[in-house]
Scaffold this active site. Structure first.
Site, PDB file in Angstrom:
ATOM      1  N   CYS A  34      22.407  26.894 -64.070  1.00 54.25           N
ATOM      2  CA  CYS A  34      22.513  25.438 -63.978  1.00 54.25           C
ATOM      3  C   CYS A  34      22.133  24.960 -62.583  1.00 54.25           C
ATOM      4  O   CYS A  34      22.086  25.741 -61.637  1.00 54.25           O
ATOM      5  CB  CYS A  34      23.947  24.975 -64.266  1.00 54.25           C
ATOM      6  SG  CYS A  34      24.605  25.503 -65.858  1.00 54.25           S
ATOM      7  N   ASP A 441       0.316   7.607 -29.821  1.00 52.01           N
ATOM      8  CA  ASP A 441       0.039   6.580 -30.826  1.00 52.01           C
ATOM      9  C   ASP A 441       0.500   5.213 -30.319  1.00 52.01           C
ATOM     10  O   ASP A 441       1.652   5.041 -29.884  1.00 52.01           O
ATOM     11  CB  ASP A 441       0.763   6.925 -32.127  1.00 52.01           C
ATOM     12  CG  ASP A 441       0.492   5.916 -33.216  1.00 52.01           C
ATOM     13  OD1 ASP A 441      -0.583   6.002 -33.841  1.00 52.01           O
ATOM     14  OD2 ASP A 441       1.350   5.032 -33.448  1.00 52.01           O
TER      15      ASP A 441
END
Length: 496
Positions: A34, A441
């Site tokens: 499970c 950046d």
């Protein structure tokens, strides 16, 4: 994590869905396995074992639980944050390398012998490459059984099984039933099977929280005409796949992404699904990221405002590298226009019944024949693109799901015209390095200044050390503070 019995058992007692995909629960008394969040009553501790993967559970004879369907869990985030050979192997297996090139091809890509690779995977994930690939085939088969009307023989071969008998045996062992029974059970759970040939509808599970506006807004704002578009609340794009072309429509929700795939060949289903998950960064571990970044007082408010940010990534690493070079020192719109010219001139045509997509992004082989006249960029940029394409074409530079991030950085930086910004953006969005940091950046530096952080490249890099190993996600959070189309979903103007 599966080695920590107490922690794993606490997770299944609380049915904590955050651990789905990290490990599976093998129940000795029933012979099933499970997911940690299975809704049934947790078994006694003496009756459970914790295994790292569904393939490991299947290899030991356990069947998938019919209630919680553990084989449909999100993938383990562990393989996305590590750069060792096991993680690289897991990413390549998810991309279908074993089915296309065999175990020998996988080992060769990683620079190991078959025996060495078998030993490593068995020790870490509890299963060898063949068993892991078999578990993926089973999941592909299950999707086709439950969501299409394909004859079972076609399902078997599309999923990668070599015979109908092997297909039937695997379904029976893994699911404790026949393909006919699986399809019958699915009829009550799923929408009726899609009528269009070559079409399959999937529900891609996501770990919450999921701030989908950031990743979908970024993909929309940078969409390449003819190859990508936004239509009816979905991000759509073409796919160039091993067996043919494809078109995908992705519609976000807080706990899943609806994925509609149109494929030339269903053998590409597993690869297409893995690449869509990679594009949207769906296997990330948002809880760990939020905990780490939220510990910094300078980021706490930003992270708390939209926890669960994902990195807008790519379906093709080489494609993104070319697009990153085209984006050097130009606006988002100009970069999309340049890429659109390449798509129209060199991409493979596609027929889009539901939108305005026209071509796939060109392959490296097609770009090797590039005419500089199709690129209205400076000559220095043309030389960079030519050098990048030549390196990818002769395999001296390898950018794929299993490449070594640091080695790729070094190879990229050795190319003329590729600097730290380009290399870090490719590492972040193209290769999936969670700790990439494009410190130069402009948007990142503006966002840093807005929050009172150092705005100079060196000072910001020093400050970013506290965000490791999640600097890519810190970057994404900082970008979201800016007024820019990448932060708008749905987009304010039509993207097509």
């Amino acid at each position: 994590m599966h080695d920590d019995f107490e922690r794993c058992y606490r997770a299944i007692q609380s049915k904590d869905a955050r651990f789905d995909g990290w490990f599976v629960v093998a129940v000795l008394t029933t012979g099933v396995y499970c997911r940690p969040s299975c809704p049934v009553r947790p078994p006694f501790a003496r009756n459970v074992r914790f295994l790292p993967t569904a393939a490991a559970a299947q290899g030991e004879g356990f069947r998938a639980c019919k209630r919680c369907r553990p084989d449909a869990s999100p993938g383990s985030p562990e393989w996305n944050v590590r750069s060792d050979v096991v993680a690289r192997a897991m990413r390549l297996i998810a991309d279908g390398t074993v089915d296309r090139d065999g175990v020998s091809g996988l080992a060769a890509q990683l620079g190991y012998t078959i025996r060495q690779l078998e030993r490593l995977l068995q020790a870490v994930v509890g299963a060898g490459p063949l068993a892991l690939a078999r578990a993926q085939r089973m999941q592909t088969a299950r999707v086709l059984i439950e969501t299409t009307n394909l004859p079972f023989g076609d399902v078997a071969f599309a999923a990668g099984f070599s015979s109908i008998r092997q297909f039937n045996d695997t379904v029976r062992l893994a699911c404790d039933g026949t393909p006919t029974a699986l399809r019958a059970r699915a009829a009550a759970r799923f929408e009726s099977a899609t009528a269009s040939a070559g079409t399959v509808s999937l529900r891609l599970p996501v770990r919450a929280p999921f701030a989908f506006e950031g990743v979908f807004g970024h993909l929309a704002a940078t969409a390449v005409p003819g190859c990508e578009e936004v239509r009816d609340g979905a991000y759509r794009r073409t796919l160039r796949l091993p067996w043919g072309n494809g078109i995908v429509s992705l519609t976000p929700a807080p706990d899943h992404v609806r994925c509609l795939l149109v494929l030339d060949d269903f053998r590409d289903l597993m690869t297409a699904t893995a690449r869509c998950r990679r594009l949207l960064d769906l296997d990330a571990d948002p809880e760990a990221i939020v905990e780490a970044l939220g510990a910094d007082p300078d980021l706490r408010a930003v992270v708390g405002k939209a926890p669960g940010q994902r990195i807008p990534r790519t379906v093709d690493e080489a494609e993104f590298a070319v697009r990153a070079v085209l984006a050097q020192q130009v606006s988002t719109k100009a970069a999309s226009t340049h890429a659109g010219r390449l798509v129209a001139a060199y991409g493979r045509p596609v027929h889009d019944r539901h939108g305005a997509l026209t071509h796939t992004f060109p392959s490296i082989e097609q770009l090797a024949e590039i005419d500089p006249g199709h690129l209205a960029v400076p000559k220095a940029r043309q030389r960079t693109i030519n050098a990048l394409v030549a390196s990818l074409a002769d395999k001296s530079l390898v950018l794929d799901a299993g490449c070594d991030w640091q080695r790729a950085r070094g190879q990229l930086l050795a190319l003329p015209g590729v600097g730290p910004w380009t290399a870090e953006v490719i590492a972040m969005r193209g290769l999936g390095d969670p700790d990439a940091f494009p410190a130069s950046d402009l948007g990142l530096r503006l966002a840093a200044k807005k929050l009172g952080l150092p705005a100079q490249r060196r000072a910001l890099t020093v400050h970013s050390a506290r965000w490791r190993p999640w600097r890519s996600y810190a970057t994404q959070h900082l970008w979201t503070t800016l007024e820019h189309p990448v932060n708008q979903w749905p987009p304010q103007e039509k993207i097509a």
